[in-house]
Design a protein around this motif. Structure first.
Motif, mmCIF file in Angstrom:
data_model
loop_
_atom_site.group_PDB
_atom_site.id
_atom_site.type_symbol
_atom_site.label_atom_id
_atom_site.label_comp_id
_atom_site.label_asym_id
_atom_site.label_seq_id
_atom_site.Cartn_x
_atom_site.Cartn_y
_atom_site.Cartn_z
ATOM 1 N N THR A 65 0.821 -1.220 0.000
ATOM 2 C CA THR A 65 0.000 0.000 0.000
ATOM 3 C C THR A 65 0.854 1.269 0.000
ATOM 4 O OG1 THR A 65 -0.257 -0.128 2.419
ATOM 5 C CG2 THR A 65 -2.009 -1.114 1.067
ATOM 6 N N GLY A 66 2.109 1.150 -0.429
ATOM 7 C CA GLY A 66 2.911 2.333 -0.673
ATOM 8 C C GLY A 66 3.976 2.683 0.347
ATOM 9 N N THR A 67 4.141 1.884 1.396
ATOM 10 C CA THR A 67 5.181 2.153 2.389
ATOM 11 C C THR A 67 6.241 1.066 2.293
ATOM 12 O OG1 THR A 67 3.615 3.221 3.898
ATOM 13 C CG2 THR A 67 5.672 2.431 4.851
ATOM 14 N N PRO A 68 7.441 1.399 1.803
ATOM 15 C CA PRO A 68 8.489 0.383 1.694
ATOM 16 C C PRO A 68 8.734 -0.296 3.047
ATOM 17 C CG PRO A 68 9.137 2.391 0.560
ATOM 18 C CD PRO A 68 7.885 2.712 1.335
ATOM 19 N N SER A 69 8.685 -1.612 3.044
ATOM 20 C CA SER A 69 8.773 -2.353 4.292
ATOM 21 C C SER A 69 9.248 -3.776 4.047
ATOM 22 C CB SER A 69 7.386 -2.386 4.956
ATOM 23 O OG SER A 69 7.417 -3.099 6.173
ATOM 24 N N PHE A 70 9.893 -4.347 5.063
ATOM 25 C CA PHE A 70 10.169 -5.778 5.070
ATOM 26 C C PHE A 70 10.191 -6.246 6.513
ATOM 27 C CE2 PHE A 70 14.482 -3.992 5.127
ATOM 28 C CZ PHE A 70 15.149 -4.776 6.053
ATOM 29 N N SER A 71 10.022 -7.537 6.698
ATOM 30 C CA SER A 71 10.044 -8.083 8.057
ATOM 31 C C SER A 71 11.405 -8.716 8.322
ATOM 32 C CB SER A 71 8.916 -9.097 8.259
ATOM 33 O OG SER A 71 9.083 -10.192 7.402
ATOM 34 N N MET A 72 11.770 -8.702 9.593
ATOM 35 C CA MET A 72 13.048 -9.275 10.005
ATOM 36 C C MET A 72 12.818 -10.145 11.233
ATOM 37 S SD MET A 72 16.604 -7.405 11.158
ATOM 38 C CE MET A 72 16.917 -6.794 9.518
ATOM 39 N N HIS A 73 13.296 -11.363 11.173
ATOM 40 C CA HIS A 73 13.221 -12.259 12.325
ATOM 41 C C HIS A 73 14.321 -11.852 13.301
ATOM 42 C CE1 HIS A 73 13.605 -15.866 14.767
ATOM 43 N NE2 HIS A 73 12.412 -16.238 14.300
ATOM 44 N N PRO A 74 14.004 -11.646 14.574
ATOM 45 C CA PRO A 74 15.030 -11.179 15.513
ATOM 46 C C PRO A 74 16.174 -12.158 15.715
ATOM 47 C CG PRO A 74 13.025 -11.763 16.690
ATOM 48 C CD PRO A 74 12.700 -11.813 15.223
ATOM 49 N N GLY A 75 15.905 -13.442 15.555
ATOM 50 C CA GLY A 75 16.990 -14.422 15.672
ATOM 51 C C GLY A 75 17.952 -14.348 14.503
ATOM 52 N N GLU A 76 17.421 -14.086 13.317
ATOM 53 C CA GLU A 76 18.258 -13.967 12.125
ATOM 54 C C GLU A 76 19.007 -12.639 12.092
ATOM 55 O OE1 GLU A 76 18.742 -16.384 9.890
ATOM 56 O OE2 GLU A 76 17.380 -17.680 11.008
ATOM 57 N N PHE A 78 20.957 -11.209 14.172
ATOM 58 C CA PHE A 78 22.351 -11.299 14.607
ATOM 59 C C PHE A 78 23.169 -12.291 13.783
ATOM 60 C CE2 PHE A 78 20.682 -9.262 18.441
ATOM 61 C CZ PHE A 78 21.630 -8.256 18.573
ATOM 62 N N HIS A 79 22.562 -12.828 12.769
ATOM 63 C CA HIS A 79 23.285 -13.740 11.882
ATOM 64 C C HIS A 79 23.395 -13.142 10.487
ATOM 65 C CE1 HIS A 79 23.593 -17.023 14.766
ATOM 66 N NE2 HIS A 79 22.410 -16.614 15.190
ATOM 67 N N GLY A 80 23.507 -11.806 10.442
ATOM 68 C CA GLY A 80 23.763 -11.124 9.188
ATOM 69 C C GLY A 80 22.672 -10.180 8.724
ATOM 70 N N ASP A 81 21.435 -10.385 9.176
ATOM 71 C CA ASP A 81 20.341 -9.558 8.663
ATOM 72 C C ASP A 81 20.412 -8.104 9.111
ATOM 73 O OD1 ASP A 81 19.469 -11.783 7.354
ATOM 74 O OD2 ASP A 81 17.523 -11.911 8.369
ATOM 75 N N LEU A 82 21.084 -7.812 10.226
ATOM 76 C CA LEU A 82 21.219 -6.416 10.648
ATOM 77 C C LEU A 82 22.027 -5.605 9.636
ATOM 78 C CD1 LEU A 82 21.699 -6.639 14.523
ATOM 79 C CD2 LEU A 82 19.729 -5.728 13.262
ATOM 80 N N GLY A 83 22.759 -6.280 8.785
ATOM 81 C CA GLY A 83 23.507 -5.600 7.740
ATOM 82 C C GLY A 83 22.613 -4.901 6.723
ATOM 83 N N VAL A 103 14.100 -9.631 20.896
ATOM 84 C CA VAL A 103 13.845 -8.276 20.412
ATOM 85 C C VAL A 103 14.645 -7.262 21.228
ATOM 86 C CG1 VAL A 103 12.067 -6.515 20.034
ATOM 87 C CG2 VAL A 103 11.569 -8.932 19.506
ATOM 88 N N ILE A 104 14.654 -7.425 22.532
ATOM 89 C CA ILE A 104 15.380 -6.504 23.419
ATOM 90 C C ILE A 104 16.870 -6.480 23.071
ATOM 91 C CG2 ILE A 104 16.043 -6.054 25.831
ATOM 92 C CD1 ILE A 104 13.090 -5.424 25.148
ATOM 93 N N ARG A 105 17.426 -7.616 22.671
ATOM 94 C CA ARG A 105 18.849 -7.686 22.311
ATOM 95 C C ARG A 105 19.201 -6.780 21.135
ATOM 96 N NH1 ARG A 105 20.724 -13.137 20.663
ATOM 97 N NH2 ARG A 105 22.663 -12.025 20.421
ATOM 98 N N LEU A 106 18.204 -6.392 20.342
ATOM 99 C CA LEU A 106 18.451 -5.544 19.175
ATOM 100 C C LEU A 106 18.574 -4.063 19.538
ATOM 101 C CD1 LEU A 106 15.854 -7.167 16.748
ATOM 102 C CD2 LEU A 106 18.324 -7.557 16.804
ATOM 103 N N LEU A 107 18.119 -3.683 20.709
ATOM 104 C CA LEU A 107 18.043 -2.266 21.076
ATOM 105 C C LEU A 107 19.390 -1.536 21.022
ATOM 106 C CD1 LEU A 107 15.360 -2.381 23.924
ATOM 107 C CD2 LEU A 107 15.052 -1.895 21.475
ATOM 108 N N PRO A 108 20.471 -2.101 21.559
ATOM 109 C CA PRO A 108 21.755 -1.380 21.471
ATOM 110 C C PRO A 108 22.187 -1.107 20.027
ATOM 111 C CG PRO A 108 21.899 -3.099 23.126
ATOM 112 C CD PRO A 108 20.595 -3.309 22.393
#
Length: 181
Positions: A65-76, A78-83, A103-108
């Motif tokens: 509907t016009g908002t660029p978006s993708f989903s990210m698994h929080p476990g993945e 730290f295995h490269g997806d944060l890049g 999810v909390i581990r992603l905050l820093p």
């Protein structure tokens, strides 16, 4: 109790959860929409378990509907997806408790990376809610699951709030049928 009676109880409880959202939503919702409209980045939707599944649907609705978006698994993450996460991206984190470890581990990382954090939680006093620039309440009074094990009313409420966000953004962008692909 007959099966039909059980089904009707689930429908009533989840319907109440949806209606209760209208008493929780506030002016901050406008700020969330404006923030997303102003970004040059994408909305990255993240959640664990059932919240992650609902997050995938929210992300898909945003994207279509016009908002660029993708989903990210929080476990993945730290295995490269944060890049894939750039500073301009907005991170929408979903957790009913607001205390989901993965999810909390992603905050820093998100803080160091300069990302805007929006949370959807059922607990406005949670770590996730407190660490977010914007918090959207998805609190429910009662899950439909009689054992309080399976997220039911809470996932329904999250889905509805995600739809409300997507439609508000869609309308603000003046998205038309010819834009839908």
């Amino acid at each position: 109790m007959k099966h039909l009676d059980r089904a009707l109880r689930v429908i009533m409880l989840e319907g109440e959860a949806i209606l209760n959202l209208s008493t929780q939503i506030d002016e901050q919702f406008n700020e969330v929409v404006d923030c997303i409209l102003k970004t040059q980045g994408r909305v990255i939707v993240c959640g664990m378990g059932k919240s992650g599944i609902i997050g995938k649907k929210i992300s898909a609705t945003l994207a279509s509907t016009g908002t660029p978006s993708f989903s990210m698994h929080p476990g993945e993450a730290f295995h490269g997806d944060l890049g894939m996460v750039v500073k301009e991206d907005i991170f929408l984190a979903i957790s009913n408790s607001g205390e989901t470890d993965e999810v909390i581990r992603l905050l820093p990382f998100l803080k160091d990376n300069g990302n805007t954090l929006i949370s959807m939680t059922g607990n406005s006093l949670s770590t996730l809610a407190k660490e977010s620039k914007f918090h959207v309440s998805i609190a429910v009074h009662q899950e439909a699951c009689p054992l309080k094990l399976a997220p039911t009313s809470s996932t329904t409420a999250t889905l509805v709030m995600g739809d409300a966000l997507a439609i508000a953004l869609m309308r603000a962008r003046e998205f038309r049928p010819e834009n839908f692909a």
